[in-house]
Design an enzyme around this catalytic site. Structure first.
Site, PDB file in Angstrom:
ATOM      1  N   ASN A   1       0.861  -1.171   0.000  1.00 29.37           N
ATOM      2  CA  ASN A   1       0.000   0.000   0.000  1.00 29.37           C
ATOM      3  C   ASN A   1       0.908   1.236   0.000  1.00 29.37           C
ATOM      4  O   ASN A   1       1.660   1.461   0.942  1.00 29.37           O
ATOM      5  CB  ASN A   1      -0.876  -0.016   1.264  1.00 29.37           C
ATOM      6  CG  ASN A   1      -1.912   1.081   1.246  1.00 29.37           C
ATOM      7  OD1 ASN A   1      -1.782   2.064   0.510  1.00 29.37           O
ATOM      8  ND2 ASN A   1      -2.950   0.913   2.043  1.00 29.37           N
TER       9      ASN A   1
ATOM     10  N   TYR B   1      -8.809  15.571  -6.627  1.00 27.35           N
ATOM     11  CA  TYR B   1      -7.950  14.839  -7.573  1.00 27.35           C
ATOM     12  C   TYR B   1      -6.974  15.811  -8.254  1.00 27.35           C
ATOM     13  O   TYR B   1      -5.772  15.568  -8.312  1.00 27.35           O
ATOM     14  CB  TYR B   1      -8.823  14.122  -8.604  1.00 27.35           C
ATOM     15  CG  TYR B   1      -8.039  13.289  -9.595  1.00 27.35           C
ATOM     16  CD1 TYR B   1      -7.507  12.053  -9.223  1.00 27.35           C
ATOM     17  CD2 TYR B   1      -7.831  13.727 -10.898  1.00 27.35           C
ATOM     18  CE1 TYR B   1      -6.779  11.288 -10.129  1.00 27.35           C
ATOM     19  CE2 TYR B   1      -7.113  12.969 -11.812  1.00 27.35           C
ATOM     20  CZ  TYR B   1      -6.589  11.744 -11.424  1.00 27.35           C
ATOM     21  OH  TYR B   1      -5.871  10.990 -12.320  1.00 27.35           O
TER      22      TYR B   1
HETATM   23  N1  LIG Z   1      -6.855   6.722 -16.919  1.00 31.49           N
HETATM   24  C1  LIG Z   1      -6.740   8.022 -17.093  1.00 31.49           C
HETATM   25  O1  LIG Z   1      -7.456   8.646 -17.893  1.00 31.49           O
HETATM   26  C2  LIG Z   1      -5.719   8.801 -16.302  1.00 31.49           C
HETATM   27  C3  LIG Z   1      -5.503  10.137 -16.660  1.00 31.49           C
HETATM   28  C4  LIG Z   1      -4.562  10.867 -15.949  1.00 31.49           C
HETATM   29  C5  LIG Z   1      -3.833  10.292 -14.938  1.00 31.49           C
HETATM   30  N2  LIG Z   1      -4.065   8.985 -14.623  1.00 31.49           N
HETATM   31  C6  LIG Z   1      -3.257   8.436 -13.522  1.00 31.49           C
HETATM   32  O2  LIG Z   1      -2.595   7.286 -13.970  1.00 31.49           O
HETATM   33  C7  LIG Z   1      -2.322   6.418 -12.871  1.00 31.49           C
HETATM   34  C8  LIG Z   1      -2.791   5.000 -13.202  1.00 31.49           C
HETATM   35  O3  LIG Z   1      -4.198   5.055 -13.392  1.00 31.49           O
HETATM   36  P1  LIG Z   1      -4.995   4.017 -14.297  1.00 31.49           P
HETATM   37  O4  LIG Z   1      -5.857   4.799 -15.190  1.00 31.49           O
HETATM   38  O5  LIG Z   1      -4.092   3.007 -14.831  1.00 31.49           O
HETATM   39  O6  LIG Z   1      -5.966   3.419 -13.173  1.00 31.49           O
HETATM   40  P2  LIG Z   1      -6.247   1.920 -12.686  1.00 31.49           P
HETATM   41  O7  LIG Z   1      -7.341   2.062 -11.696  1.00 31.49           O
HETATM   42  O8  LIG Z   1      -6.418   1.055 -13.846  1.00 31.49           O
HETATM   43  O9  LIG Z   1      -4.892   1.533 -11.924  1.00 31.49           O
HETATM   44  C9  LIG Z   1      -4.525   2.111 -10.709  1.00 31.49           C
HETATM   45  C10 LIG Z   1      -3.889   1.039  -9.841  1.00 31.49           C
HETATM   46  O10 LIG Z   1      -3.452   1.643  -8.602  1.00 31.49           O
HETATM   47  C11 LIG Z   1      -3.699   0.718  -7.566  1.00 31.49           C
HETATM   48  N3  LIG Z   1      -3.777   1.393  -6.280  1.00 31.49           N
HETATM   49  C12 LIG Z   1      -4.738   2.233  -5.829  1.00 31.49           C
HETATM   50  N4  LIG Z   1      -4.487   2.614  -4.571  1.00 31.49           N
HETATM   51  C13 LIG Z   1      -3.335   2.004  -4.204  1.00 31.49           C
HETATM   52  C14 LIG Z   1      -2.565   1.986  -3.017  1.00 31.49           C
HETATM   53  N5  LIG Z   1      -2.937   2.698  -1.935  1.00 31.49           N
HETATM   54  N6  LIG Z   1      -1.435   1.236  -2.976  1.00 31.49           N
HETATM   55  C15 LIG Z   1      -1.057   0.509  -4.057  1.00 31.49           C
HETATM   56  N7  LIG Z   1      -1.757   0.474  -5.208  1.00 31.49           N
HETATM   57  C16 LIG Z   1      -2.887   1.206  -5.279  1.00 31.49           C
HETATM   58  C17 LIG Z   1      -5.020   0.087  -7.955  1.00 31.49           C
HETATM   59  O11 LIG Z   1      -5.226  -1.133  -7.255  1.00 31.49           O
HETATM   60  C18 LIG Z   1      -4.858  -0.072  -9.452  1.00 31.49           C
HETATM   61  O12 LIG Z   1      -4.312  -1.340  -9.766  1.00 31.49           O
HETATM   62  C19 LIG Z   1      -3.047   7.018 -11.669  1.00 31.49           C
HETATM   63  O13 LIG Z   1      -2.107   7.738 -10.882  1.00 31.49           O
HETATM   64  C20 LIG Z   1      -4.040   7.975 -12.311  1.00 31.49           C
HETATM   65  O14 LIG Z   1      -4.367   9.035 -11.450  1.00 31.49           O
HETATM   66  C21 LIG Z   1      -4.985   8.218 -15.264  1.00 31.49           C
END
Ligand SMILES: NC(=O)c1ccc[n+]([C@@H]2O[C@H](COP(=O)([O-])OP(=O)(O)OC[C@H]3O[C@@H](n4cnc5c(N)ncnc54)[C@H](O)[C@@H]3O)[C@@H](O)[C@H]2O)c1
Length: 284
Positions: free
Chosen positions: A87, A179
Protein backbone atom coordinates in the site's frame (compact mmCIF):
# COMPACT_ATOMS: atom_id res chain seq x y z
CA UNK A 1 16.88 17.78 -55.62
CA UNK A 2 17.81 20.57 -53.18
CA UNK A 3 21.33 19.26 -52.59
CA UNK A 4 20.56 17.91 -49.12
CA UNK A 5 20.93 14.27 -50.09
CA UNK A 6 24.44 13.90 -48.71
CA UNK A 7 23.56 15.72 -45.47
CA UNK A 8 20.58 13.83 -44.13
CA UNK A 9 22.33 10.54 -43.46
CA UNK A 10 21.07 7.13 -44.42
CA UNK A 11 17.63 7.02 -45.99
CA UNK A 12 15.02 4.41 -45.10
CA UNK A 13 16.14 2.63 -48.24
CA UNK A 14 19.65 2.15 -46.81
CA UNK A 15 18.62 1.44 -43.25
CA UNK A 16 16.12 -1.39 -42.91
CA UNK A 17 16.35 -1.78 -39.14
CA UNK A 18 16.72 0.44 -36.13
CA UNK A 19 20.38 1.21 -35.53
CA UNK A 20 21.77 -0.68 -32.47
CA UNK A 21 22.93 2.56 -30.82
CA UNK A 22 19.34 3.82 -30.85
CA UNK A 23 18.11 0.56 -29.33
CA UNK A 24 20.77 1.01 -26.63
CA UNK A 25 19.53 4.53 -25.82
CA UNK A 26 16.03 3.21 -25.12
CA UNK A 27 17.01 -0.11 -23.56
CA UNK A 28 16.44 -1.05 -19.92
CA UNK A 29 18.47 -4.19 -20.30
CA UNK A 30 20.05 -5.30 -17.02
CA UNK A 31 18.13 -2.64 -15.07
CA UNK A 32 15.72 -3.00 -12.20
CA UNK A 33 12.45 -1.03 -12.36
CA UNK A 34 9.76 -0.70 -9.70
CA UNK A 35 6.25 0.08 -10.88
CA UNK A 36 3.47 0.84 -8.39
CA UNK A 37 -0.16 0.50 -9.46
CA UNK A 38 1.06 -2.37 -11.64
CA UNK A 39 -2.07 -4.50 -11.28
CA UNK A 40 -4.06 -2.46 -13.78
CA UNK A 41 -4.18 0.11 -16.58
CA UNK A 42 -1.17 2.35 -17.07
CA UNK A 43 1.00 0.61 -14.46
CA UNK A 44 0.32 -2.80 -15.99
CA UNK A 45 1.19 -1.67 -19.51
CA UNK A 46 4.30 0.13 -18.28
CA UNK A 47 5.45 -3.08 -16.58
CA UNK A 48 4.91 -4.98 -19.82
CA UNK A 49 6.78 -2.46 -21.95
CA UNK A 50 9.66 -2.17 -19.49
CA UNK A 51 10.01 -5.95 -19.48
CA UNK A 52 10.09 -5.87 -23.28
CA UNK A 53 12.84 -3.24 -22.98
CA UNK A 54 14.87 -5.70 -20.89
CA UNK A 55 14.21 -4.59 -17.30
CA UNK A 56 13.62 -6.84 -14.35
CA UNK A 57 10.29 -5.40 -13.19
CA UNK A 58 9.24 -5.25 -9.55
CA UNK A 59 5.48 -4.86 -9.41
CA UNK A 60 3.51 -3.43 -6.49
CA UNK A 61 -0.18 -2.87 -5.93
CA UNK A 62 -2.96 -3.42 -3.38
CA UNK A 63 -4.62 -5.94 -5.69
CA UNK A 64 -2.97 -9.38 -5.64
CA UNK A 65 -5.09 -10.88 -8.42
CA UNK A 66 -4.21 -8.05 -10.79
CA UNK A 67 -0.55 -8.28 -9.82
CA UNK A 68 -0.56 -11.97 -10.70
CA UNK A 69 -2.14 -11.18 -14.07
CA UNK A 70 0.54 -8.59 -14.86
CA UNK A 71 3.29 -10.95 -13.72
CA UNK A 72 1.90 -13.64 -16.04
CA UNK A 73 1.98 -11.18 -18.96
CA UNK A 74 5.62 -10.38 -18.22
CA UNK A 75 6.55 -14.06 -18.00
CA UNK A 76 4.72 -14.71 -21.27
CA UNK A 77 6.99 -12.28 -23.11
CA UNK A 78 10.06 -13.82 -21.48
CA UNK A 79 10.58 -11.09 -18.91
CA UNK A 80 11.77 -11.26 -15.31
CA UNK A 81 9.34 -10.22 -12.62
CA UNK A 82 8.90 -9.96 -8.85
CA UNK A 83 5.59 -8.93 -7.25
CA UNK A 84 4.76 -7.46 -3.89
CA UNK A 85 1.38 -6.50 -2.43
CA UNK A 86 1.97 -3.05 -0.97
CA UNK A 87 0.00 0.00 0.00
CA UNK A 88 1.73 3.17 -1.22
CA UNK A 89 0.17 5.12 1.62
CA UNK A 90 2.46 3.48 4.16
CA UNK A 91 6.07 4.58 4.15
CA UNK A 92 7.37 1.36 5.72
CA UNK A 93 5.79 -0.76 2.95
CA UNK A 94 7.32 1.42 0.25
CA UNK A 95 10.75 1.41 1.88
CA UNK A 96 10.51 -2.40 2.07
CA UNK A 97 9.59 -2.44 -1.63
CA UNK A 98 12.73 -0.46 -2.48
CA UNK A 99 14.80 -2.91 -0.43
CA UNK A 100 13.15 -5.86 -2.20
CA UNK A 101 13.94 -4.34 -5.60
CA UNK A 102 17.54 -3.59 -4.64
CA UNK A 103 18.01 -7.12 -3.31
CA UNK A 104 17.32 -8.60 -6.77
CA UNK A 105 20.53 -7.39 -8.42
CA UNK A 106 22.11 -4.91 -6.04
CA UNK A 107 20.67 -1.95 -7.96
CA UNK A 108 17.52 0.09 -8.45
CA UNK A 109 17.44 2.08 -11.66
CA UNK A 110 13.86 3.17 -12.27
CA UNK A 111 10.83 3.86 -10.09
CA UNK A 112 7.40 4.61 -11.59
CA UNK A 113 4.72 5.96 -9.25
CA UNK A 114 1.55 4.94 -11.08
CA UNK A 115 -0.72 3.91 -8.19
CA UNK A 116 -3.64 6.28 -7.86
CA UNK A 117 -7.35 6.67 -7.32
CA UNK A 118 -9.98 8.94 -8.79
CA UNK A 119 -12.97 10.06 -6.77
CA UNK A 120 -15.29 12.91 -7.66
CA UNK A 121 -17.21 15.10 -5.27
CA UNK A 122 -18.10 18.76 -4.93
CA UNK A 123 -16.02 20.79 -2.50
CA UNK A 124 -19.16 21.55 -0.53
CA UNK A 125 -19.91 17.82 -0.13
CA UNK A 126 -16.39 16.64 0.69
CA UNK A 127 -16.06 14.10 3.48
CA UNK A 128 -12.96 14.02 5.61
CA UNK A 129 -12.27 10.30 5.13
CA UNK A 130 -12.57 10.58 1.35
CA UNK A 131 -10.24 13.59 1.19
CA UNK A 132 -7.71 11.83 3.41
CA UNK A 133 -7.79 8.68 1.27
CA UNK A 134 -7.34 10.58 -1.97
CA UNK A 135 -4.46 12.77 -0.82
CA UNK A 136 -2.79 9.85 0.97
CA UNK A 137 -2.90 7.63 -2.14
CA UNK A 138 -2.20 10.14 -4.89
CA UNK A 139 0.19 12.52 -3.15
CA UNK A 140 1.67 10.95 -0.03
CA UNK A 141 2.06 7.64 -1.90
CA UNK A 142 4.17 9.28 -4.63
CA UNK A 143 6.09 11.23 -1.98
CA UNK A 144 7.10 7.99 -0.24
CA UNK A 145 7.91 6.46 -3.61
CA UNK A 146 10.30 9.33 -4.42
CA UNK A 147 11.84 9.14 -0.95
CA UNK A 148 12.37 5.37 -1.03
CA UNK A 149 13.76 5.38 -4.58
CA UNK A 150 15.88 8.47 -3.89
CA UNK A 151 17.44 6.86 -0.84
CA UNK A 152 18.70 3.87 -2.85
CA UNK A 153 19.59 5.92 -5.94
CA UNK A 154 21.66 8.31 -3.81
CA UNK A 155 23.69 5.34 -2.60
CA UNK A 156 24.28 4.02 -6.13
CA UNK A 157 24.78 7.45 -7.70
CA UNK A 158 21.88 7.68 -10.14
CA UNK A 159 18.49 6.58 -11.39
CA UNK A 160 15.24 7.80 -12.88
CA UNK A 161 11.92 8.40 -11.13
CA UNK A 162 8.71 8.84 -13.13
CA UNK A 163 5.60 10.17 -11.38
CA UNK A 164 2.21 9.81 -13.00
CA UNK A 165 0.38 13.10 -12.76
CA UNK A 166 -2.69 14.11 -14.79
CA UNK A 167 -4.03 16.72 -17.21
CA UNK A 168 -6.39 17.46 -14.31
CA UNK A 169 -3.47 19.23 -12.59
CA UNK A 170 -3.67 21.99 -15.23
CA UNK A 171 -7.37 22.01 -15.79
CA UNK A 172 -9.84 22.69 -12.95
CA UNK A 173 -13.13 20.85 -13.37
CA UNK A 174 -16.21 20.69 -11.16
CA UNK A 175 -16.23 17.65 -8.82
CA UNK A 176 -12.52 16.98 -9.38
CA UNK A 177 -10.93 19.48 -7.00
CA UNK A 178 -9.25 16.97 -4.68
CA UNK A 179 -7.95 14.84 -7.57
CA UNK A 180 -6.66 17.91 -9.44
CA UNK A 181 -5.00 19.29 -6.30
CA UNK A 182 -3.31 15.95 -5.61
CA UNK A 183 -1.90 15.87 -9.15
CA UNK A 184 -0.82 19.52 -9.02
CA UNK A 185 1.03 18.45 -5.86
CA UNK A 186 2.65 15.61 -7.83
CA UNK A 187 3.97 18.15 -10.35
CA UNK A 188 5.59 20.19 -7.57
CA UNK A 189 6.85 17.03 -5.85
CA UNK A 190 8.50 16.14 -9.18
CA UNK A 191 10.26 19.50 -9.44
CA UNK A 192 11.25 19.55 -5.76
CA UNK A 193 12.69 16.03 -5.90
CA UNK A 194 14.48 16.85 -9.18
CA UNK A 195 16.19 19.74 -7.40
CA UNK A 196 17.16 17.67 -4.35
CA UNK A 197 18.18 14.51 -6.20
CA UNK A 198 20.09 16.09 -9.10
CA UNK A 199 23.31 16.13 -7.08
CA UNK A 200 23.42 12.34 -7.20
CA UNK A 201 22.35 12.12 -10.86
CA UNK A 202 18.84 10.97 -10.12
CA UNK A 203 16.37 12.43 -12.60
CA UNK A 204 12.76 12.98 -11.59
CA UNK A 205 10.03 13.66 -14.16
CA UNK A 206 6.28 13.37 -14.40
CA UNK A 207 3.87 12.32 -17.12
CA UNK A 208 0.51 14.07 -17.18
CA UNK A 209 -1.83 11.83 -19.18
CA UNK A 210 -5.00 13.07 -20.79
CA UNK A 211 -7.91 10.65 -21.06
CA UNK A 212 -6.65 7.04 -21.14
CA UNK A 213 -9.07 4.12 -21.34
CA UNK A 214 -8.39 2.09 -18.18
CA UNK A 215 -10.52 0.57 -15.41
CA UNK A 216 -10.13 3.87 -13.49
CA UNK A 217 -12.38 5.70 -15.92
CA UNK A 218 -14.56 2.80 -17.09
CA UNK A 219 -17.23 3.44 -14.47
CA UNK A 220 -18.43 6.21 -16.80
CA UNK A 221 -19.97 3.59 -19.12
CA UNK A 222 -21.10 0.86 -16.75
CA UNK A 223 -24.84 0.32 -16.42
CA UNK A 224 -26.69 -0.07 -13.11
CA UNK A 225 -25.66 -3.77 -12.98
CA UNK A 226 -22.00 -2.98 -13.54
CA UNK A 227 -22.04 -4.19 -17.14
CA UNK A 228 -20.45 -2.29 -20.00
CA UNK A 229 -22.97 -0.18 -21.87
CA UNK A 230 -21.40 -0.19 -25.34
CA UNK A 231 -23.40 2.77 -26.63
CA UNK A 232 -22.58 4.87 -23.61
CA UNK A 233 -18.90 3.92 -23.91
CA UNK A 234 -18.83 4.86 -27.58
CA UNK A 235 -20.47 8.23 -26.90
CA UNK A 236 -18.17 8.93 -23.98
CA UNK A 237 -15.02 8.12 -25.94
CA UNK A 238 -16.20 10.15 -28.93
CA UNK A 239 -16.78 13.20 -26.73
CA UNK A 240 -13.37 12.83 -25.08
CA UNK A 241 -11.66 12.43 -28.45
CA UNK A 242 -13.46 15.47 -29.84
CA UNK A 243 -12.04 17.56 -27.00
CA UNK A 244 -8.49 17.06 -28.31
CA UNK A 245 -6.92 18.74 -31.38
CA UNK A 246 -5.96 15.36 -32.81
CA UNK A 247 -9.35 13.75 -32.18
CA UNK A 248 -8.06 10.79 -30.18
CA UNK A 249 -8.34 9.23 -26.77
CA UNK A 250 -5.27 7.65 -25.22
CA UNK A 251 -4.24 4.08 -24.56
CA UNK A 252 -2.10 2.81 -21.68
CA UNK A 253 0.67 2.09 -24.22
CA UNK A 254 0.89 5.81 -25.04
CA UNK A 255 1.83 6.52 -21.44
CA UNK A 256 4.10 3.48 -21.18
CA UNK A 257 6.10 4.76 -24.17
CA UNK A 258 6.55 8.14 -22.51
CA UNK A 259 7.60 6.36 -19.31
CA UNK A 260 10.17 4.32 -21.24
CA UNK A 261 11.65 7.50 -22.69
CA UNK A 262 11.91 9.09 -19.23
CA UNK A 263 13.24 5.90 -17.65
CA UNK A 264 15.93 5.28 -20.26
CA UNK A 265 19.16 7.03 -21.19
CA UNK A 266 17.37 8.64 -24.13
CA UNK A 267 16.24 11.30 -21.64
CA UNK A 268 19.55 11.72 -19.79
CA UNK A 269 19.32 15.54 -20.02
CA UNK A 270 15.68 15.73 -18.88
CA UNK A 271 14.71 16.32 -15.26
CA UNK A 272 12.04 18.22 -13.34
CA UNK A 273 9.69 18.15 -16.33
CA UNK A 274 6.02 17.33 -16.73
CA UNK A 275 5.50 15.54 -20.05
CA UNK A 276 1.92 16.12 -21.13
CA UNK A 277 0.72 13.12 -23.11
CA UNK A 278 -2.82 14.15 -23.88
CA UNK A 279 -3.52 14.56 -27.61
CA UNK A 280 -3.11 18.32 -27.13
CA UNK A 281 -5.97 18.61 -24.64
CA UNK A 282 -3.89 20.92 -22.45
CA UNK A 283 -0.83 22.77 -23.74
CA UNK A 284 1.66 24.36 -21.37
N1 LIG B 1 -6.85 6.72 -16.92
C1 LIG B 1 -6.74 8.02 -17.09
O1 LIG B 1 -7.46 8.65 -17.89
C2 LIG B 1 -5.72 8.80 -16.30
C3 LIG B 1 -5.50 10.14 -16.66
C4 LIG B 1 -4.56 10.87 -15.95
C5 LIG B 1 -3.83 10.29 -14.94
N2 LIG B 1 -4.07 8.99 -14.62
C6 LIG B 1 -3.26 8.44 -13.52
O2 LIG B 1 -2.60 7.29 -13.97
C7 LIG B 1 -2.32 6.42 -12.87
C8 LIG B 1 -2.79 5.00 -13.20
O3 LIG B 1 -4.20 5.06 -13.39
P1 LIG B 1 -4.99 4.02 -14.30
O4 LIG B 1 -5.86 4.80 -15.19
O5 LIG B 1 -4.09 3.01 -14.83
O6 LIG B 1 -5.97 3.42 -13.17
P2 LIG B 1 -6.25 1.92 -12.69
O7 LIG B 1 -7.34 2.06 -11.70
O8 LIG B 1 -6.42 1.05 -13.85
O9 LIG B 1 -4.89 1.53 -11.92
C9 LIG B 1 -4.52 2.11 -10.71
C10 LIG B 1 -3.89 1.04 -9.84
O10 LIG B 1 -3.45 1.64 -8.60
C11 LIG B 1 -3.70 0.72 -7.57
N3 LIG B 1 -3.78 1.39 -6.28
C12 LIG B 1 -4.74 2.23 -5.83
N4 LIG B 1 -4.49 2.61 -4.57
C13 LIG B 1 -3.34 2.00 -4.20
C14 LIG B 1 -2.57 1.99 -3.02
N5 LIG B 1 -2.94 2.70 -1.93
N6 LIG B 1 -1.43 1.24 -2.98
C15 LIG B 1 -1.06 0.51 -4.06
N7 LIG B 1 -1.76 0.47 -5.21
C16 LIG B 1 -2.89 1.21 -5.28
C17 LIG B 1 -5.02 0.09 -7.95
O11 LIG B 1 -5.23 -1.13 -7.25
C18 LIG B 1 -4.86 -0.07 -9.45
O12 LIG B 1 -4.31 -1.34 -9.77
C19 LIG B 1 -3.05 7.02 -11.67
O13 LIG B 1 -2.11 7.74 -10.88
C20 LIG B 1 -4.04 7.97 -12.31
O14 LIG B 1 -4.37 9.03 -11.45
C21 LIG B 1 -4.99 8.22 -15.26
Amino acid sequence: MFGFEGLIGPTTEDLKEMHPSLIEDCSLSGRVAVITGAASGIGQETARLFAQAGALVVLADLEEVGLDATAAMVVEIGGEVVSQVANVVHRAEIEALADLAFAQRGRLDVWVNAAGILTDFAILDAEEAEIDRLFATNLKGQYWGCAAAGRVMQRQGGGSIVNISSAAADNPKPMLSAYSISKAGVNMLTQSAAVEFGAFHCRVNAIAPGFIETPMVASAWLDSEGQIDAVQREEFLRARAAATPIGLTGRPRDIAHAALYLASDASRFVTGQVLRVNGGLVMR
